[in-house]
Write a protein that holds these residues in place. Structure first.
Motif, PDB file in Angstrom:
ATOM      1  N   PRO A 197      39.574   6.762 -49.589  1.00 41.00           N
ATOM      2  CA  PRO A 197      38.600   6.145 -48.688  1.00 41.00           C
ATOM      3  C   PRO A 197      39.318   5.837 -47.370  1.00 41.00           C
ATOM      4  O   PRO A 197      40.267   5.055 -47.357  1.00 41.00           O
ATOM      5  N   VAL A 198      38.900   6.465 -46.276  1.00 41.74           N
ATOM      6  CA  VAL A 198      39.693   6.449 -45.057  1.00 41.74           C
ATOM      7  C   VAL A 198      39.025   5.648 -43.956  1.00 41.74           C
ATOM      8  O   VAL A 198      37.802   5.475 -43.920  1.00 41.74           O
ATOM      9  N   LEU A 199      39.849   5.165 -43.042  1.00 47.76           N
ATOM     10  CA  LEU A 199      39.400   4.498 -41.837  1.00 47.76           C
ATOM     11  C   LEU A 199      39.117   5.538 -40.750  1.00 47.76           C
ATOM     12  O   LEU A 199      39.587   6.684 -40.847  1.00 47.76           O
ATOM     13  N   PRO A 200      38.389   5.164 -39.716  1.00 45.04           N
ATOM     14  CA  PRO A 200      38.171   6.109 -38.619  1.00 45.04           C
ATOM     15  C   PRO A 200      39.498   6.618 -38.051  1.00 45.04           C
ATOM     16  O   PRO A 200      40.491   5.895 -37.982  1.00 45.04           O
ATOM     17  N   GLY A 201      39.502   7.874 -37.638  1.00 51.58           N
ATOM     18  CA  GLY A 201      40.687   8.463 -37.023  1.00 51.58           C
ATOM     19  C   GLY A 201      41.647   9.125 -37.981  1.00 51.58           C
ATOM     20  O   GLY A 201      42.698   9.621 -37.553  1.00 51.58           O
ATOM     21  N   TYR A 202      41.321   9.175 -39.267  1.00 55.57           N
ATOM     22  CA  TYR A 202      42.239   9.733 -40.267  1.00 55.57           C
ATOM     23  C   TYR A 202      42.596  11.192 -39.937  1.00 55.57           C
ATOM     24  O   TYR A 202      43.768  11.557 -39.833  1.00 55.57           O
ATOM     25  N   ALA A 250      39.637  -3.756 -42.418  1.00 59.76           N
ATOM     26  CA  ALA A 250      39.058  -2.787 -41.494  1.00 59.76           C
ATOM     27  C   ALA A 250      38.800  -3.392 -40.115  1.00 59.76           C
ATOM     28  O   ALA A 250      39.028  -2.732 -39.088  1.00 59.76           O
ATOM     29  N   ASN A 251      38.330  -4.633 -40.075  1.00 62.16           N
ATOM     30  CA  ASN A 251      38.069  -5.259 -38.776  1.00 62.16           C
ATOM     31  C   ASN A 251      39.360  -5.488 -37.994  1.00 62.16           C
ATOM     32  O   ASN A 251      39.430  -5.244 -36.789  1.00 62.16           O
ATOM     33  N   SER A 252      40.395  -5.980 -38.680  1.00 64.47           N
ATOM     34  CA  SER A 252      41.682  -6.199 -38.014  1.00 64.47           C
ATOM     35  C   SER A 252      42.286  -4.869 -37.577  1.00 64.47           C
ATOM     36  O   SER A 252      42.906  -4.774 -36.502  1.00 64.47           O
ATOM     37  N   PHE A 253      42.124  -3.833 -38.400  1.00 66.99           N
ATOM     38  CA  PHE A 253      42.593  -2.506 -38.007  1.00 66.99           C
ATOM     39  C   PHE A 253      41.942  -2.052 -36.713  1.00 66.99           C
ATOM     40  O   PHE A 253      42.603  -1.520 -35.809  1.00 66.99           O
ATOM     41  N   GLU A 254      40.633  -2.243 -36.601  1.00 67.33           N
ATOM     42  CA  GLU A 254      39.930  -1.781 -35.414  1.00 67.33           C
ATOM     43  C   GLU A 254      40.422  -2.515 -34.169  1.00 67.33           C
ATOM     44  O   GLU A 254      40.561  -1.918 -33.083  1.00 67.33           O
ATOM     45  N   ALA A 255      40.713  -3.823 -34.335  1.00 65.43           N
ATOM     46  CA  ALA A 255      41.250  -4.583 -33.202  1.00 65.43           C
ATOM     47  C   ALA A 255      42.615  -4.050 -32.781  1.00 65.43           C
ATOM     48  O   ALA A 255      42.918  -3.928 -31.592  1.00 65.43           O
ATOM     49  N   LEU A 256      43.460  -3.718 -33.752  1.00 64.16           N
ATOM     50  CA  LEU A 256      44.771  -3.145 -33.440  1.00 64.16           C
ATOM     51  C   LEU A 256      44.626  -1.769 -32.820  1.00 64.16           C
ATOM     52  O   LEU A 256      45.320  -1.423 -31.855  1.00 64.16           O
TER      53      LEU A 256
END
Length: 810
Positions: free
Chosen positions: A126-131, A85-91
């Protein structure tokens, strides 16, 4: 008056059909072959077009728009998480090629979960922000999850599927903002999706939740790993005018510069791929798209060749029928009436081919979906593409009609004798063009088929570094497994007791030489991957769960150290490549891959193995008794000649005693299991061999028909040649020479096209060991043989013509 005309036309059509049937009965096998080839070509085009449409144009149902959606996945046979999740947010914050980006967790099953006090089973997302902002699914009620719902580790907000809303809440329209009890916590319903939207996975989704709350409250995962574990599949929506290659390049650059938490698996540039659409297995999707695109083009070419051959077949009959048509004209038949007859004859052939093509296309569309290289490609359940079939029939009809009119175009008013003969047997532009196209396409598709078969042969001959002969494996499964639920597996003490008991039971069987346990077996899916930090570098390795005796039973070469001596003995056995990459040498016995405890200490080094697909690059491997797949599910490997029924009986007896939650699923030879790694290669080789055989047959038939046409058209020239003293052998050589000169440019073109195509296929579909010049040379030789065979019968026919009879008739 009108009814009289209709009756006359009906009678004329009936007469034409009867005449056409009589004409075709005179050459039954040539007629049948022409019809069958055209029918097969139509069916192939229709079936391939259906698959191509499914793979390239189909979108996720229930969305406002599928425009620009892409899946970001791993270059892996199996669905794996891409980032934490942290790496996703950076991308997400750094991307310029994607308008939006989100993802879902690969840990998505509901386990021991209740909804309002009732048990619930199935898949969640279970989704990440922006789904919801990325996918834009249609909503039946309320809204999707928004970025604010993920604040403070995620609010307890959820979105229901339409099906769950109906079954659990009776389609209550007042469900919005109501609190429901999920396990022991209250969650607020903020929306219900449209009935057509069922999520991004292979199984329908029951609900959507913020990933953080799901991991903490339902999965009860340790806090330290929730945001860094690489368990999320990603997807995004491209910016306007951006292609997948640009997205992939940007993500590769991100991988090169981003600092990953080492303990959770480092992702590297080159491991990521981007596929159009929302798909569960992007690598399989891309491979299937490329393969089906090739086959669709090949099918289209086959159809064009088949239609041209149908015209050539009709044209080849023209010289023999010229006298008949001229006589009918002389007896009062109008030009329009003769053209109507010729069109009816051509239409009858196309109608027969179309009828057969429809039947075969329905069968092919279903059969092709079962091909191994389309597994996990995400195909729809469509039946047959009627539009593609109709278009094929129209094109074939037009081409056939155009050539069918040639005999009518040759008719002129005049003496019959002037209409009966062609002055020369020399081929014209039409024959040269047809030969060039047909033989060129035959060379292209034939070379493809040959390269896939050679690729398969090379894979079968490649040394994997172990042996499978004389070994069988008993594969286990969970009794009464519930879909979507993680089964409760036996503890370590039960596993140890089971293995000890089973070794004794199997050793008592006559013919058993050795017994061991391992998972996965060669060729099986299920690798676990771990990244190790060794001497300031990251070294990735695949884990194989193995037990004592596995190395010896498999004939694996032990370079240094020793094998395991106990079922749960701590320590690791590493491959040569892993040792050299981590420490620059192979004798690393006694070193540790992490920390300094016995579990991470190296006790042995084995030679490198091709454990998965034979054409894959060598991978770093680690054998362990305690890591990897759960030991209770490891396959039982038995060396010797015991029967499969005896092995299954002994294993089930021991399972009933120590691990009754499990049972034997199957007992198979290890060679057969390993062979499953090649199932896609065999499917590709089979389908391309089918295409190659079909188009080569068509090219041979078309060339044969052209040679017959030239011989029949040039009978006067042949008669004069024989009257001047030429014998049968000289006539045969003359016709054979003419055929070789006509076909040689097409043969050369086919070989060159084959050379280029094989070089292109070596990018990722066939082994680099396939020799492109060799394949081109074999293709050249095969096409030359085809030329000779297709010209032999017309040459013999020409040599048997009697000059005196022909000249007297003239």
């Amino acid at each position: 008056m009108t009814s009289t005309r209709l009756a006359a036309r009906s009678a004329g059509l009936t007469a034409d059909l009867k005449h056409a049937a009589r004409v075709y009965r005179k050459t039954p096998w040539q007629t049948g072959l022409a019809v069958l080839m055209l029918a097969a070509a139509m069916a192939l085009v229709s079936a391939m077009a259906t698959l191509w449409t499914d793979l390239h144009l189909s979108g996720l149902p229930g969305l406002e728009s599928n425009r620009g959606l892409v899946t970001v996945g791993m270059r892996s046979e199996f669905s794996r998480g891409v980032l934490g999740a942290n790496s996703f947010e950076a991308l997400r914050q750094s991307t310029n090629t994607l308008e939006s980006l989100s993802g879902v967790s690969t840990i998505s099953f509901l386990r021991d979960t209740s909804l309002n006090g009732l048990p619930i089973e199935g898949q969640t997302e279970p989704v990440l922000p922006g789904y919801f902002q990325t996918l834009q699914p249609r909503m039946h009620l309320g809204r999707g999850l928004e970025d604010d719902d993920f604040a403070d580790n995620g609010q307890r907000h959820l979105v229901l599927s339409y099906r769950l809303w109906q079954s659990a809440f009776g389609s209550d329209p007042e469900i919005l903002l109501r609190d429901v009890e999920l396990n022991d916590d209250l969650w607020r319903v903020v929306g219900v999706v449209d009935a057509a939207f069922t999520g991004t996975g292979e199984a329908p989704t029951l609900m959507w939740l913020p990933y953080g709350r799901y991991m903490r409250d339902i999965q009860t995962m340790p806090e330290m790993i929730i945001d860094d574990l690489s368990i999320f599949r990603l997807f995004g929506r491209k910016a306007s005018g951006v292609g997948t290659a640009a997205v992939e390049a940007e993500i590769d650059q991100f991988m090169d510069t981003h600092e990953f938490p080492a303990m959770f698996g480092v992702r590297q540039a080159g491991e990521i791929l981007v596929a159009e659409g929302i798909v569960s297995h992007p690598m399989q999707r891309l491979a299937a798209q490329r393969q089906i695109s090739i086959l669709t083009v090949a099918a289209t070419l086959v159809a064009l060749v088949a239609a041209a051959n149908m015209g050539i077949f009709l044209l080849a009959r023209a010289p023999a029928r010229q006298r008949e048509l001229t006589l009918r004209q002389a007896l009062g038949a109008s030009r329009r009436r003769i053209i109507s007859q010729l069109l009816t004859e051509a239409g009858l052939l196309v109608a027969m081919a179309a009828a057969a093509g429809i039947v075969v296309s329905i069968w092919l569309a279903a059969g092709f979906r079962e091909l191994a290289f389309l597994e996990r490609a995400g195909l729809n359940e469509a039946n047959i593409n009627l539009t593609a079939l109709a278009a094929t029939i129209v094109v074939a009809t037009l081409l056939t009609i155009l050539v069918a009119l040639v005999p009518a175009a040759l008719l002129k008013r005049g003496r019959i004798s002037e209409q009966s003969w062609q002055a020369s047997s020399r081929p014209g532009p039409f024959q040269h063009g047809a030969a060039l196209v047909q033989l060129g396409l035959a060379g292209l598709v034939g070379a493809c088929a040959l390269s896939f078969l050679l690729h398969l042969h090379l894979l079968d001959q490649r040394d994997p570094g172990f042996r499978t002969d004389g070994a069988q494996a008993a594969l286990l499964t969970v009794r009464d497994a519930t879909p979507g639920m993680r089964p409760s597996l036996p503890e370590a003490d039960a596993v140890t007791a089971f293995r000890s008991d089973l070794r004794e039971r199997l050793a008592a069987l006559a013919g058993v030489h050795a017994v061991s346990f391992a998972s996965p077996l060669p060729g099986q899916p299920g690798f676990a991957s771990v990244t190790w930090g060794i001497d300031d570098q990251q070294v990735n390795a695949r884990i194989i769960s193995a037990s004592p005796g596995f190395i010896e039973l498999m004939g694996i070469r032990l370079l240094h150290g020793r094998d395991f001596e106990g079922e749960m003995e701590p320590g690791l056995i590493v491959s040569r490549q892993f040792a050299e990459q981590a420490w620059g040498e192979t004798d690393v016995v006694g070193r540790h891959v992490s920390g300094d405890d016995d579990q991470m200490r190296i006790i042995g080094v084995i030679d490198d193995l091709r454990y998965g697909h034979p054409d894959d690059q060598m991978e770093n491997l680690i054998l362990s008794t305690g890591m990897g797949m759960h030991n209770s599910m490891a396959a039982i490997v038995v060396s010797g000649n015991a029967t499969q029924s005896d092995i299954e009986s002994r294993v089930n007896e021991s399972l009933d005693r120590h691990m009754d939650a499990l049972a034997v699923m199957d007992v198979r030879s290890l060679a057969e299991i390993r062979g499953e790694a090649l199932v896609r290669d065999r499917a590709r080789a089979g389908i391309t061999a089918l295409y190659g055989s079909l188009i080569v047959l068509m090219a041979g038939f078309g060339f044969f028909a052209m040679q017959r046409f030239l011989v029949d058209s040039g009978q006067r020239e042949i008669a004069v040649h024989k009257a001047l003293g030429a014998g049968p052998r000289s006539v045969r050589r003359r016709v054979l020479g003419s055929g070789l000169r006509l076909g040689l440019p097409g043969v050369v073109l086919g070989a060159l096209l084959g050379l280029v195509t094989v070089a292109w296929l070596r990018d990722d579909l066939i082994s680099h060991g396939v020799n492109a010049p060799l394949v081109a040379g074999v293709t050249l030789a095969a096409l030359l043989i085809l030329l000779v065979l297709a010209t032999l019968q017309p040459a013999r026919r020409a040599s048997r013509l009697k000059a005196g009879d022909l000249l007297r008739e003239e």
